[in-house]
Write a protein that holds these residues in place. Structure first.
Motif, mmCIF file in Angstrom:
data_model
loop_
_atom_site.group_PDB
_atom_site.id
_atom_site.type_symbol
_atom_site.label_atom_id
_atom_site.label_comp_id
_atom_site.label_asym_id
_atom_site.label_seq_id
_atom_site.Cartn_x
_atom_site.Cartn_y
_atom_site.Cartn_z
ATOM 1 N N ALA A 218 0.765 -1.060 -0.047
ATOM 2 C CA ALA A 218 0.036 0.140 0.066
ATOM 3 C C ALA A 218 0.917 1.300 -0.041
ATOM 4 C CB ALA A 218 -0.861 -0.164 1.260
ATOM 5 N N THR A 219 0.240 2.351 -0.232
ATOM 6 C CA THR A 219 1.083 3.509 -0.465
ATOM 7 C C THR A 219 0.563 4.517 0.651
ATOM 8 O OG1 THR A 219 -0.396 4.836 -1.730
ATOM 9 C CG2 THR A 219 1.298 3.410 -2.806
ATOM 10 N N ILE A 220 1.588 5.580 0.974
ATOM 11 C CA ILE A 220 1.273 6.454 2.173
ATOM 12 C C ILE A 220 -0.053 7.376 1.766
ATOM 13 C CG2 ILE A 220 2.029 8.719 3.266
ATOM 14 C CD1 ILE A 220 4.778 7.503 3.016
ATOM 15 N N ALA A 221 -0.292 7.487 0.231
ATOM 16 C CA ALA A 221 -1.368 8.178 -0.156
ATOM 17 C C ALA A 221 -2.609 7.220 0.266
ATOM 18 C CB ALA A 221 -1.295 8.628 -1.826
ATOM 19 N N ASP A 222 -2.569 6.146 0.071
ATOM 20 C CA ASP A 222 -3.804 5.290 0.519
ATOM 21 C C ASP A 222 -3.931 5.504 2.018
ATOM 22 O OD1 ASP A 222 -3.832 3.687 -2.072
ATOM 23 O OD2 ASP A 222 -2.323 2.343 -1.531
ATOM 24 N N GLY A 223 -3.043 5.550 3.063
ATOM 25 C CA GLY A 223 -3.319 5.582 4.150
ATOM 26 C C GLY A 223 -3.672 7.055 4.480
ATOM 27 N N GLN A 224 -3.437 7.962 3.851
ATOM 28 C CA GLN A 224 -4.077 9.422 3.941
ATOM 29 C C GLN A 224 -5.696 9.402 3.432
ATOM 30 O OE1 GLN A 224 -2.505 13.191 2.549
ATOM 31 N NE2 GLN A 224 -0.682 12.079 1.740
ATOM 32 N N ARG A 225 -5.909 8.512 2.256
ATOM 33 C CA ARG A 225 -7.406 8.428 2.055
ATOM 34 C C ARG A 225 -8.003 7.604 3.169
ATOM 35 N NH1 ARG A 225 -4.948 8.263 -3.119
ATOM 36 N NH2 ARG A 225 -4.878 6.132 -2.962
ATOM 37 N N GLU A 226 -7.511 6.486 3.716
ATOM 38 C CA GLU A 226 -8.355 5.898 4.672
ATOM 39 C C GLU A 226 -8.543 6.774 5.872
ATOM 40 O OE1 GLU A 226 -7.190 2.068 7.557
ATOM 41 O OE2 GLU A 226 -6.422 2.305 5.558
ATOM 42 N N LEU A 227 -7.664 7.442 6.397
ATOM 43 C CA LEU A 227 -8.049 8.525 7.519
ATOM 44 C C LEU A 227 -8.733 9.814 7.425
ATOM 45 C CD1 LEU A 227 -4.452 8.153 9.203
ATOM 46 C CD2 LEU A 227 -6.526 6.899 9.917
ATOM 47 N N GLY A 228 -8.859 9.969 5.935
ATOM 48 C CA GLY A 228 -9.661 11.079 5.628
ATOM 49 C C GLY A 228 -8.667 12.495 5.566
ATOM 50 N N LEU A 229 -7.555 12.498 5.242
ATOM 51 C CA LEU A 229 -6.363 13.595 5.383
ATOM 52 C C LEU A 229 -6.526 14.334 3.957
ATOM 53 C CD1 LEU A 229 -3.386 12.099 7.274
ATOM 54 C CD2 LEU A 229 -5.583 12.977 8.221
ATOM 55 N N ARG A 230 -6.940 15.646 3.950
ATOM 56 C CA ARG A 230 -7.037 16.180 2.728
ATOM 57 C C ARG A 230 -5.846 16.905 2.341
ATOM 58 N NH1 ARG A 230 -12.901 19.418 3.585
ATOM 59 N NH2 ARG A 230 -13.966 17.417 4.223
ATOM 60 N N GLU A 231 -4.885 17.346 3.191
ATOM 61 C CA GLU A 231 -3.638 18.021 2.778
ATOM 62 C C GLU A 231 -2.332 17.595 3.091
ATOM 63 O OE1 GLU A 231 -4.209 21.907 4.125
ATOM 64 O OE2 GLU A 231 -6.528 22.366 3.372
ATOM 65 N N GLY A 232 -2.190 16.359 3.564
ATOM 66 C CA GLY A 232 -1.026 15.835 3.772
ATOM 67 C C GLY A 232 -0.704 15.781 5.318
#
Length: 342
Positions: A218-232
């Protein structure tokens, strides 16, 4: 006394008898109770390129320890026999500009315990009193033995404010795991940690991370989407020393993000400096601990309920050092402890 020694310029270690260390007027003699195995010790055991340049044999290894004071030099007034202590493994000159200004962690003439001079993998170790940390509050012996790497984690994690921030940690080795526990305890909103070892990611879940991400699938971007982070991510803690980890971290930081780097790369590699400039990202290198502000913070964190025991996964008597070192070198667990009373 018994000590674990790099006796020859070749791979391996020897458990052998060496003279008990002598102390000067400003020194402290400590009976060692427990020690932690560090990556530095693994390098010396394997006798890799770094070790061949940094170490002269024979050498007693070890810089992570807890022990009991048995004797002090005539000029030592604030440390007494019977005190339970750990030690700051960076011995500084006390004379350079940074030392005189109170920035001892920046001393250019630092000598490492167990690297540049005989260390703590022994029944007794001697240290300048100025390098001794007395545990004034009760602390588990295994945890006290790893105050040195715990200090690396605290120094890195507290390099930037964490309250309410989203934190990315690359590398779930022992120090990364401790940094994750610190970040969560210090008030971070989300703490994400990455690795390729499922065993270490399981340990990360035990210390309370929001997401333990296996970046082999998986990618870090995938993790962002899972947690609902919009800006990093707001804060990055780079603990792996791996080029891809830093690249991925930079690519997933918010504008104005701040990165503290403890992981030591084995070689030079390119970095997307354009992204760092245009996103106004701050990079801060971390080495060792601030003396002794980090140590104070470590003790206070433990008194405040921070639990590091999940990070400790191996315990051995010192005579079983071969098995202990193999465990530490496997890359699958957390900290490994040697008991010098067994």
């Amino acid at each position: 006394m018994k000590a674990l020694v790099k006796d020859r310029a070749e791979p391996g270690l020897a458990l052998t008898d060496v003279p008990e260390p002598e102390i000067g007027p400003g020194d402290v003699l400590i009976k060692v109770l427990r020690t932690g195995i560090c990556g530095t010790d693994l390098h010396i055991r394997s006798w890799d390129g770094w070790a061949r340049q940094a170490v002269r044999t024979p050498l007693v290894l070890g810089h992570e320890f807890v022990g009991e004071v048995v004797d002090t030099g005539r000029d030592v007034t604030d440390i007494r026999p019977g005190d339970r202590v750990s030690g700051e493994g960076h011995l500084v000159c006390g004379k350079c500009r940074n030392c005189l200004a109170g920035r001892r962690h920046l001393c250019r003439a630092t000598v490492g315990l167990g690297v540049g001079r005989d260390g703590a993998f022994a029944e007794y170790v001697a240290l300048p009193a100025s390098n001794v940390w007395v545990h004034r509050a009760p602390v588990d012996l295994d945890v006290a033995a790893i105050f040195d790497p715990f200090g690396n984690a605290v120094h890195t994690a507290l390099a930037f404010p964490l309250v309410g921030e989203d934190v990315l940690i690359t590398g779930a080795g022992p120090i990364g795991l401790m940094a994750a526990a610190v970040a969560r305890h210090a008030g971070a909103r989300h703490v994400v940690i990455t690795d390729v070892s499922e065993e270490r990611l399981d340990l990360a879940r035990k210390v309370g991370v929001s997401l333990a991400l296996n970046v082999s699938g998986a990618t870090i971007a995938d993790g962002q989407r899972e947690l609902g982070l919009r800006e990093g991510f707001d804060v990055g803690l780079e603990m792996s020393g791996h080029r891809d980890a830093l690249r991925d971290m930079v690519a997933n930081m918010t504008h104005g993000g701040r990165i503290a780097m403890l992981g030591l790369p084995t070689e030079e590699f390119p970095v997307d400096w354009a992204r760092i400039v245009t996103s106004m990202i701050t990079l801060k290198g971390i080495y060792g601990r601030e003396m002794f502000e980090t140590w104070y913070a470590m003790s206070v964190l433990l008194e405040g309920g921070l639990d590091l025991t999940p990070v400790i996964t191996g315990r051995y008597g010192f005579r079983d050092f071969e098995a202990a070192f193999d465990d530490a070198a496997s890359g699958h667990g957390g900290k490994v402890i040697l008991d010098w009373t067994a």
